[in-house]
Design a protein around this motif. Structure first.
Motif, PDB file in Angstrom:
ATOM      1  N   ILE A  54      -4.746  -1.155 -10.785  1.00 23.70           N
ATOM      2  CA  ILE A  54      -5.447  -1.815 -11.881  1.00 23.70           C
ATOM      3  C   ILE A  54      -4.430  -2.344 -12.874  1.00 23.70           C
ATOM      4  O   ILE A  54      -3.876  -1.603 -13.691  1.00 23.70           O
ATOM      5  CB  ILE A  54      -6.437  -0.833 -12.551  1.00 23.70           C
ATOM      6  CG1 ILE A  54      -7.405  -0.294 -11.502  1.00 23.70           C
ATOM      7  CG2 ILE A  54      -7.175  -1.509 -13.694  1.00 23.70           C
ATOM      8  CD1 ILE A  54      -8.219   0.882 -11.950  1.00 23.70           C
ATOM      9  N   GLU A  55      -4.157  -3.640 -12.778  1.00 25.18           N
ATOM     10  CA  GLU A  55      -3.127  -4.285 -13.600  1.00 25.18           C
ATOM     11  C   GLU A  55      -3.397  -4.158 -15.091  1.00 25.18           C
ATOM     12  O   GLU A  55      -2.475  -4.058 -15.887  1.00 25.18           O
ATOM     13  CB  GLU A  55      -2.993  -5.755 -13.213  1.00 25.18           C
ATOM     14  CG  GLU A  55      -2.432  -5.941 -11.818  1.00 25.18           C
ATOM     15  CD  GLU A  55      -2.314  -7.407 -11.438  1.00 25.18           C
ATOM     16  OE1 GLU A  55      -2.318  -8.259 -12.340  1.00 25.18           O
ATOM     17  OE2 GLU A  55      -2.214  -7.673 -10.227  1.00 25.18           O
ATOM     18  N   GLU A  56      -4.654  -4.139 -15.476  1.00 27.49           N
ATOM     19  CA  GLU A  56      -5.023  -4.079 -16.890  1.00 27.49           C
ATOM     20  C   GLU A  56      -4.550  -2.789 -17.564  1.00 27.49           C
ATOM     21  O   GLU A  56      -4.457  -2.725 -18.788  1.00 27.49           O
ATOM     22  CB  GLU A  56      -6.550  -4.209 -17.054  1.00 27.49           C
ATOM     23  CG  GLU A  56      -7.083  -5.584 -16.739  1.00 27.49           C
ATOM     24  CD  GLU A  56      -7.192  -5.899 -15.246  1.00 27.49           C
ATOM     25  OE1 GLU A  56      -7.492  -7.048 -14.909  1.00 27.49           O
ATOM     26  OE2 GLU A  56      -6.950  -5.006 -14.408  1.00 27.49           O
ATOM     27  N   LEU A  57      -4.253  -1.771 -16.776  1.00 26.54           N
ATOM     28  CA  LEU A  57      -3.804  -0.496 -17.347  1.00 26.54           C
ATOM     29  C   LEU A  57      -2.299  -0.463 -17.605  1.00 26.54           C
ATOM     30  O   LEU A  57      -1.799   0.468 -18.219  1.00 26.54           O
ATOM     31  CB  LEU A  57      -4.213   0.670 -16.444  1.00 26.54           C
ATOM     32  CG  LEU A  57      -5.723   0.884 -16.314  1.00 26.54           C
ATOM     33  CD1 LEU A  57      -6.017   2.021 -15.364  1.00 26.54           C
ATOM     34  CD2 LEU A  57      -6.371   1.134 -17.672  1.00 26.54           C
ATOM     35  N   GLY A  58      -1.558  -1.460 -17.110  1.00 21.77           N
ATOM     36  CA  GLY A  58      -0.131  -1.557 -17.394  1.00 21.77           C
ATOM     37  C   GLY A  58       0.760  -1.069 -16.267  1.00 21.77           C
ATOM     38  O   GLY A  58       0.321  -0.378 -15.340  1.00 21.77           O
ATOM     39  N   GLU A  59       2.051  -1.430 -16.374  1.00 20.23           N
ATOM     40  CA  GLU A  59       3.037  -1.115 -15.328  1.00 20.23           C
ATOM     41  C   GLU A  59       3.227   0.382 -15.117  1.00 20.23           C
ATOM     42  O   GLU A  59       3.365   0.836 -13.984  1.00 20.23           O
ATOM     43  CB  GLU A  59       4.385  -1.757 -15.660  1.00 20.23           C
ATOM     44  CG  GLU A  59       4.454  -3.231 -15.341  1.00 20.23           C
ATOM     45  CD  GLU A  59       4.224  -3.538 -13.866  1.00 20.23           C
ATOM     46  OE1 GLU A  59       4.801  -2.861 -12.987  1.00 20.23           O
ATOM     47  OE2 GLU A  59       3.439  -4.467 -13.589  1.00 20.23           O
ATOM     48  N   ASP A  60       3.264   1.159 -16.200  1.00 22.99           N
ATOM     49  CA  ASP A  60       3.460   2.607 -16.055  1.00 22.99           C
ATOM     50  C   ASP A  60       2.350   3.228 -15.219  1.00 22.99           C
ATOM     51  O   ASP A  60       2.598   4.063 -14.350  1.00 22.99           O
ATOM     52  CB  ASP A  60       3.533   3.296 -17.426  1.00 22.99           C
ATOM     53  CG  ASP A  60       4.812   2.970 -18.175  1.00 22.99           C
ATOM     54  OD1 ASP A  60       5.776   2.487 -17.534  1.00 22.99           O
ATOM     55  OD2 ASP A  60       4.846   3.195 -19.405  1.00 22.99           O
ATOM     56  N   ASP A  61       1.127   2.801 -15.485  1.00 23.67           N
ATOM     57  CA  ASP A  61      -0.021   3.319 -14.751  1.00 23.67           C
ATOM     58  C   ASP A  61       0.026   2.873 -13.288  1.00 23.67           C
ATOM     59  O   ASP A  61      -0.245   3.668 -12.384  1.00 23.67           O
ATOM     60  CB  ASP A  61      -1.321   2.854 -15.407  1.00 23.67           C
ATOM     61  CG  ASP A  61      -2.499   3.707 -14.992  1.00 23.67           C
ATOM     62  OD1 ASP A  61      -2.511   4.888 -15.371  1.00 23.67           O
ATOM     63  OD2 ASP A  61      -3.379   3.188 -14.289  1.00 23.67           O
ATOM     64  N   ILE A  62       0.396   1.631 -13.062  1.00 24.88           N
ATOM     65  CA  ILE A  62       0.512   1.124 -11.687  1.00 24.88           C
ATOM     66  C   ILE A  62       1.559   1.921 -10.915  1.00 24.88           C
ATOM     67  O   ILE A  62       1.318   2.353  -9.789  1.00 24.88           O
ATOM     68  CB  ILE A  62       0.841  -0.385 -11.679  1.00 24.88           C
ATOM     69  CG1 ILE A  62      -0.379  -1.178 -12.133  1.00 24.88           C
ATOM     70  CG2 ILE A  62       1.304  -0.848 -10.305  1.00 24.88           C
ATOM     71  CD1 ILE A  62      -0.126  -2.660 -12.325  1.00 24.88           C
ATOM     72  N   LYS A  64       2.615   4.945 -11.509  1.00 23.52           N
ATOM     73  CA  LYS A  64       2.133   6.325 -11.319  1.00 23.52           C
ATOM     74  C   LYS A  64       1.197   6.398 -10.116  1.00 23.52           C
ATOM     75  O   LYS A  64       1.363   7.247  -9.236  1.00 23.52           O
ATOM     76  CB  LYS A  64       1.426   6.785 -12.594  1.00 23.52           C
ATOM     77  CG  LYS A  64       0.809   8.157 -12.495  1.00 23.52           C
ATOM     78  CD  LYS A  64       0.194   8.590 -13.811  1.00 23.52           C
ATOM     79  CE  LYS A  64      -0.998   7.734 -14.162  1.00 23.52           C
ATOM     80  NZ  LYS A  64      -1.729   8.207 -15.340  1.00 23.52           N
ATOM     81  N   TRP A  65       0.218   5.480 -10.039  1.00 24.11           N
ATOM     82  CA  TRP A  65      -0.745   5.505  -8.942  1.00 24.11           C
ATOM     83  C   TRP A  65      -0.112   5.108  -7.616  1.00 24.11           C
ATOM     84  O   TRP A  65      -0.467   5.660  -6.571  1.00 24.11           O
ATOM     85  CB  TRP A  65      -1.971   4.653  -9.281  1.00 24.11           C
ATOM     86  CG  TRP A  65      -2.850   5.403 -10.238  1.00 24.11           C
ATOM     87  CD1 TRP A  65      -2.802   5.375 -11.596  1.00 24.11           C
ATOM     88  CD2 TRP A  65      -3.843   6.360  -9.885  1.00 24.11           C
ATOM     89  NE1 TRP A  65      -3.720   6.255 -12.121  1.00 24.11           N
ATOM     90  CE2 TRP A  65      -4.375   6.867 -11.089  1.00 24.11           C
ATOM     91  CE3 TRP A  65      -4.347   6.836  -8.687  1.00 24.11           C
ATOM     92  CZ2 TRP A  65      -5.379   7.827 -11.124  1.00 24.11           C
ATOM     93  CZ3 TRP A  65      -5.354   7.791  -8.722  1.00 24.11           C
ATOM     94  CH2 TRP A  65      -5.863   8.283  -9.918  1.00 24.11           C
ATOM     95  N   LYS A  66       0.845   4.187  -7.634  1.00 23.23           N
ATOM     96  CA  LYS A  66       1.582   3.873  -6.403  1.00 23.23           C
ATOM     97  C   LYS A  66       2.273   5.132  -5.889  1.00 23.23           C
ATOM     98  O   LYS A  66       2.291   5.400  -4.683  1.00 23.23           O
ATOM     99  CB  LYS A  66       2.639   2.800  -6.659  1.00 23.23           C
ATOM    100  CG  LYS A  66       2.162   1.396  -6.535  1.00 23.23           C
ATOM    101  CD  LYS A  66       3.335   0.434  -6.685  1.00 23.23           C
ATOM    102  CE  LYS A  66       2.898  -0.999  -6.615  1.00 23.23           C
ATOM    103  NZ  LYS A  66       4.018  -1.934  -6.801  1.00 23.23           N
ATOM    104  N   GLY A  67       2.844   5.900  -6.808  1.00 24.23           N
ATOM    105  CA  GLY A  67       3.509   7.151  -6.437  1.00 24.23           C
ATOM    106  C   GLY A  67       2.543   8.150  -5.808  1.00 24.23           C
ATOM    107  O   GLY A  67       2.859   8.780  -4.797  1.00 24.23           O
TER     108      GLY A  67
END
Length: 193
Positions: A54-62, A64-67
């Motif tokens: 979810i791009e709207e949540l920002g790079e850090d969130d992306i 984290k979830w990719k991890g």
């Protein structure tokens, strides 16, 4: 009577958010609860065969979830607990999410199945109980089978001169007066018999 469609009905009507992500981080399945939650929290309408990130949540969130997805796609089952702001309720929500690798016919991992359960009520209840215990003038504590402190209320400092953090993981017997050790061991023996 056979009802092969019942499992699909159960998953789709489950209150827990359930979704599956492939090696390309594409959303390959999502139940109604997941789609509704994402829409409610982010304003984004997710669709199958689009990015689960979810791009709207920002790079850090992306990242984290990719991890999380990568870890599960390498074969590890695990759970996480998180909190997030639900703007519709204007409240912090708490969730516990499990990540489970799903294996295909040739025993290789084809996707990761995720299930997120709302644990807000449980977290708040535990917090309220802890606040009540910590407000007590008495010391409340629990020990494991090794005799080590696993919980100690805040009043331990006033009574014993140690903070809860200083006591956690330490054997309680180390804090018993030497004159009382024999009697304490006698009581322990009676309890475990």
């Amino acid at each position: 009577m056979k009802h092969p469609h019942l499992k699909n009905l159960f998953v789709d009507q489950c209150k827990d958010a359930i979704w599956m992500v492939d090696h390309d981080f594409q959303l390959v399945y999502a139940n109604k609860a997941y789609l509704h939650l994402i829409q409610e929290v982010t304003g984004v309408e997710k669709k199958i065969n689009e990015s689960a990130l979810i791009e709207e949540l920002g790079e850090d969130d992306i990242d984290k979830w990719k991890g999380y997805y990568t870890k599960a796609l390498k074969g590890e089952y695990f759970e996480i607990e998180e909190h997030y702001l639900n703007p519709n309720l204007n409240k912090i929500q708490f969730s516990q999410t499990s990540f489970e690798p799903i294996f295909g016919d040739n025993n290789s991992i084809v996707t990761v199945a995720c299930r997120s359960k709302d644990i807000t009520r449980i977290v708040k209840h535990k917090s309220e109980a802890s606040q009540l215990i910590d407000a007590s003038l008495d010391v409340f504590c629990t020990v494991n089978t090794k005799g080590e402190f696993v919980y100690v209320s805040a009043s331990a400092y006033q009574h014993w001169g140690y903070t809860s953090e200083e006591l956690l993981g330490k054997p309680f017997i180390d804090f018993v007066l030497e004159a009382d050790i024999a009697k304490t061991n006698e009581i322990l023996t009676a309890i475990y018999e």
